[in-house]
Design a protein around this motif. Structure first.
Motif, PDB file in Angstrom:
ATOM      1  N   CYS A 181       0.740  -1.097  -0.069  1.00  0.00           N
ATOM      2  CA  CYS A 181      -0.111  -0.051  -0.269  1.00  0.00           C
ATOM      3  C   CYS A 181       0.875   1.164  -0.145  1.00  0.00           C
ATOM      4  O   CYS A 181       1.840   1.431   0.700  1.00  0.00           O
ATOM      5  CB  CYS A 181      -0.826   0.122   1.213  1.00  0.00           C
ATOM      6  SG  CYS A 181      -1.964   1.497   1.178  1.00  0.00           S
ATOM      7  N   ALA A 182       0.479   2.360  -0.713  1.00  0.00           N
ATOM      8  CA  ALA A 182       1.225   3.351  -0.932  1.00  0.00           C
ATOM      9  C   ALA A 182       1.281   4.102   0.521  1.00  0.00           C
ATOM     10  O   ALA A 182       2.496   4.844   0.836  1.00  0.00           O
ATOM     11  CB  ALA A 182       0.568   4.569  -1.797  1.00  0.00           C
ATOM     12  N   GLY A 183       0.183   3.739   1.432  1.00  0.00           N
ATOM     13  CA  GLY A 183       0.185   4.580   2.600  1.00  0.00           C
ATOM     14  C   GLY A 183       1.094   3.981   3.769  1.00  0.00           C
ATOM     15  O   GLY A 183       1.169   4.426   4.838  1.00  0.00           O
ATOM     16  N   MET A 184       1.904   2.929   3.253  1.00  0.00           N
ATOM     17  CA  MET A 184       2.990   2.269   4.095  1.00  0.00           C
ATOM     18  C   MET A 184       4.387   2.723   4.040  1.00  0.00           C
ATOM     19  O   MET A 184       5.166   2.275   4.660  1.00  0.00           O
ATOM     20  CB  MET A 184       2.877   0.621   4.131  1.00  0.00           C
ATOM     21  CG  MET A 184       1.590  -0.008   4.418  1.00  0.00           C
ATOM     22  SD  MET A 184       1.818  -1.862   3.997  1.00  0.00           S
ATOM     23  CE  MET A 184       0.278  -2.418   4.618  1.00  0.00           C
ATOM     24  N   ALA A 185       4.290   3.732   2.772  1.00  0.00           N
ATOM     25  CA  ALA A 185       5.816   4.198   2.598  1.00  0.00           C
ATOM     26  C   ALA A 185       6.575   4.568   3.758  1.00  0.00           C
ATOM     27  O   ALA A 185       7.873   4.452   3.929  1.00  0.00           O
ATOM     28  CB  ALA A 185       5.478   5.295   1.300  1.00  0.00           C
ATOM     29  N   SER A 186       5.999   5.274   4.618  1.00  0.00           N
ATOM     30  CA  SER A 186       6.481   5.915   5.797  1.00  0.00           C
ATOM     31  C   SER A 186       7.186   4.877   6.867  1.00  0.00           C
ATOM     32  O   SER A 186       7.896   5.168   7.650  1.00  0.00           O
ATOM     33  CB  SER A 186       5.688   6.895   6.428  1.00  0.00           C
ATOM     34  OG  SER A 186       4.685   6.183   7.156  1.00  0.00           O
ATOM     35  N   LEU A 187       6.678   3.714   6.507  1.00  0.00           N
ATOM     36  CA  LEU A 187       7.421   2.780   7.570  1.00  0.00           C
ATOM     37  C   LEU A 187       8.379   1.852   6.945  1.00  0.00           C
ATOM     38  O   LEU A 187       9.023   1.242   7.657  1.00  0.00           O
ATOM     39  CB  LEU A 187       6.283   1.502   7.666  1.00  0.00           C
ATOM     40  CG  LEU A 187       4.635   2.085   8.120  1.00  0.00           C
ATOM     41  CD1 LEU A 187       3.876   0.940   8.035  1.00  0.00           C
ATOM     42  CD2 LEU A 187       4.778   2.712   9.295  1.00  0.00           C
ATOM     43  N   THR A 188       8.947   2.145   5.665  1.00  0.00           N
ATOM     44  CA  THR A 188       9.870   1.308   5.093  1.00  0.00           C
ATOM     45  C   THR A 188      11.062   1.239   5.759  1.00  0.00           C
ATOM     46  O   THR A 188      11.848   0.105   6.153  1.00  0.00           O
ATOM     47  CB  THR A 188      10.123   2.020   3.706  1.00  0.00           C
ATOM     48  OG1 THR A 188       8.924   2.259   2.906  1.00  0.00           O
ATOM     49  CG2 THR A 188      11.315   0.921   3.009  1.00  0.00           C
ATOM     50  N   ARG A 189      11.837   2.476   6.386  1.00  0.00           N
ATOM     51  CA  ARG A 189      12.995   2.576   7.111  1.00  0.00           C
ATOM     52  C   ARG A 189      13.201   1.576   8.210  1.00  0.00           C
ATOM     53  O   ARG A 189      13.757   0.647   8.666  1.00  0.00           O
ATOM     54  CB  ARG A 189      13.655   3.879   7.042  1.00  0.00           C
ATOM     55  CG  ARG A 189      14.138   4.315   5.774  1.00  0.00           C
ATOM     56  CD  ARG A 189      14.616   5.869   5.793  1.00  0.00           C
ATOM     57  NE  ARG A 189      14.871   6.289   4.652  1.00  0.00           N
ATOM     58  CZ  ARG A 189      15.935   6.189   3.828  1.00  0.00           C
ATOM     59  NH1 ARG A 189      16.694   5.172   4.188  1.00  0.00           N
ATOM     60  NH2 ARG A 189      16.164   6.992   2.811  1.00  0.00           N
ATOM     61  N   THR A 190      11.983   1.809   9.113  1.00  0.00           N
ATOM     62  CA  THR A 190      11.834   1.282  10.312  1.00  0.00           C
ATOM     63  C   THR A 190      11.653  -0.350  10.286  1.00  0.00           C
ATOM     64  O   THR A 190      12.413  -1.137  11.013  1.00  0.00           O
ATOM     65  CB  THR A 190      10.608   1.894  11.054  1.00  0.00           C
ATOM     66  OG1 THR A 190      10.861   3.282  11.126  1.00  0.00           O
ATOM     67  CG2 THR A 190      10.428   1.256  12.543  1.00  0.00           C
ATOM     68  N   LEU A 191      10.918  -0.600   9.368  1.00  0.00           N
ATOM     69  CA  LEU A 191      10.388  -2.334   9.131  1.00  0.00           C
ATOM     70  C   LEU A 191      12.029  -2.717   8.776  1.00  0.00           C
ATOM     71  O   LEU A 191      12.370  -4.039   9.053  1.00  0.00           O
ATOM     72  CB  LEU A 191       9.572  -2.386   8.294  1.00  0.00           C
ATOM     73  CG  LEU A 191       8.038  -2.113   8.678  1.00  0.00           C
ATOM     74  CD1 LEU A 191       7.023  -2.088   7.321  1.00  0.00           C
ATOM     75  CD2 LEU A 191       7.491  -2.713   9.644  1.00  0.00           C
ATOM     76  N   GLN A 192      12.614  -2.233   7.602  1.00  0.00           N
ATOM     77  CA  GLN A 192      13.945  -2.608   7.168  1.00  0.00           C
ATOM     78  C   GLN A 192      14.810  -2.759   8.380  1.00  0.00           C
ATOM     79  O   GLN A 192      15.539  -4.031   8.586  1.00  0.00           O
ATOM     80  CB  GLN A 192      14.350  -1.781   6.086  1.00  0.00           C
ATOM     81  CG  GLN A 192      15.511  -2.617   5.221  1.00  0.00           C
ATOM     82  CD  GLN A 192      15.644  -1.849   3.869  1.00  0.00           C
ATOM     83  OE1 GLN A 192      15.167  -2.074   3.037  1.00  0.00           O
ATOM     84  NE2 GLN A 192      16.527  -0.850   3.794  1.00  0.00           N
TER      85      GLN A 192
END
Ligand code: 5HY
Length: 247
Positions: A181-192
């Motif tokens: 989901c495009a709405g998850m973009a802000s989570l990328t670095r934290t999840l990685q």
């Protein structure tokens, strides 16, 4: 200057702004990101009917684009209206799902998709088949987190998505995660950082691939099915979308 048109196919302005920020965070200095959304349609896209109306919204924004973009990104994980948008313009048009799949396939022998509503998993599965990634994607997992709940991003929402990613990596024996989901973009670095595997956000992947295609001077083929639509009269609320464009 590369003019990049970023279309959020739903009508939630705060989500368009967040997606625009995510795109600008990775865009090259010479890229101007113009983020927009349709004047009509669903506040979020979480099923086939939403997807159908959102595709028309993409067509509308393609028609209204000014200046003409050097590349276009459709920032919804269903890639609504992608083929129609490629007919409408010769600049490269990328869907965030397709871009994310390509990136993941270059980083792991198998990846998993973690998305919002379980009912939309079939949309992602059909895209995987359409793009030829069904052999590399080892699973599509819904979290049943509504798209617009990602806006608020309550602390347990992130924890729920992280848990779904961990489950997917184990159950699928995959080596990378695609955020569905495009709405998850802000989570990328934290999840990685927390998962220790590549986590692919389609918005970022599509922006970088779009810049690369534009820099190579490559354009959508106008031979065959991606040739401009045939001249045609449109009726009713779609009258302004007829071909060729007026004026
Ligand atoms: C998206 N819906 O990226 C998709 C996510 C989904 O409004 N923006 C939406 O659930 O397919």
């Amino acid at each position: 200057m590369t003019q990049l048109l970023l279309i959020n196919p739903n009508t939630t302005a705060s989500m368009t702004a967040a997606i625009g920020d995510a795109a600008r965070a990775v865009a090259a200095p010479g890229t101007h990101v113009h983020a927009c959304q349709p004047t009509f349609g669903p506040a979020s896209i979480e099923g086939h009917f939403d997807d159908a109306i959102a595709a028309a919204g993409v067509a509308e924004q393609m028609r209204l684009a000014d200046p003409a973009p050097d590349a276009v990104v459709i920032a919804c994980f269903g890639d609504p209206g992608l083929d129609a948008a490629r007919e409408a313009i010769d600049a490269p048009v990328l869907g965030i799902a397709e871009a994310a799949f390509h990136a993941a396939a270059m980083l792991a022998t198998g990846f998993s998709v973690v998305t919002t509503m379980t009912r939309t998993c079939v949309i992602a599965e059909r895209l995987l088949q359409r793009y030829g990634f069904e052999r590399i994607c080892r699973g599509v997992h819904g979290t049943d987190i509504p798209v617009l709940a990602l806006e608020a991003m309550a602390p347990d929402t992130l924890a729920q998505i992280e848990a779904a990613c961990r489950h997917a990596l184990d159950a699928d024996r995959s080596g990378a995660i695609v955020l569905g989901c495009a709405g998850m973009a802000s989570l990328t670095r934290t999840l990685q950082r927390r998962l220790g595997v590549p986590v692919i956000d389609g918005v970022a992947a599509a922006v970088k691939f779009a810049e690369a295609l534009a820099a190579l001077g490559l354009k959508t083929s106008k031979r065959g099915d991606y040739a401009c639509p045939l001249p045609k009269h449109y009726d009713g609320w779609a009258a302004a979308l007829g071909w060729p464009p007026a004026g």
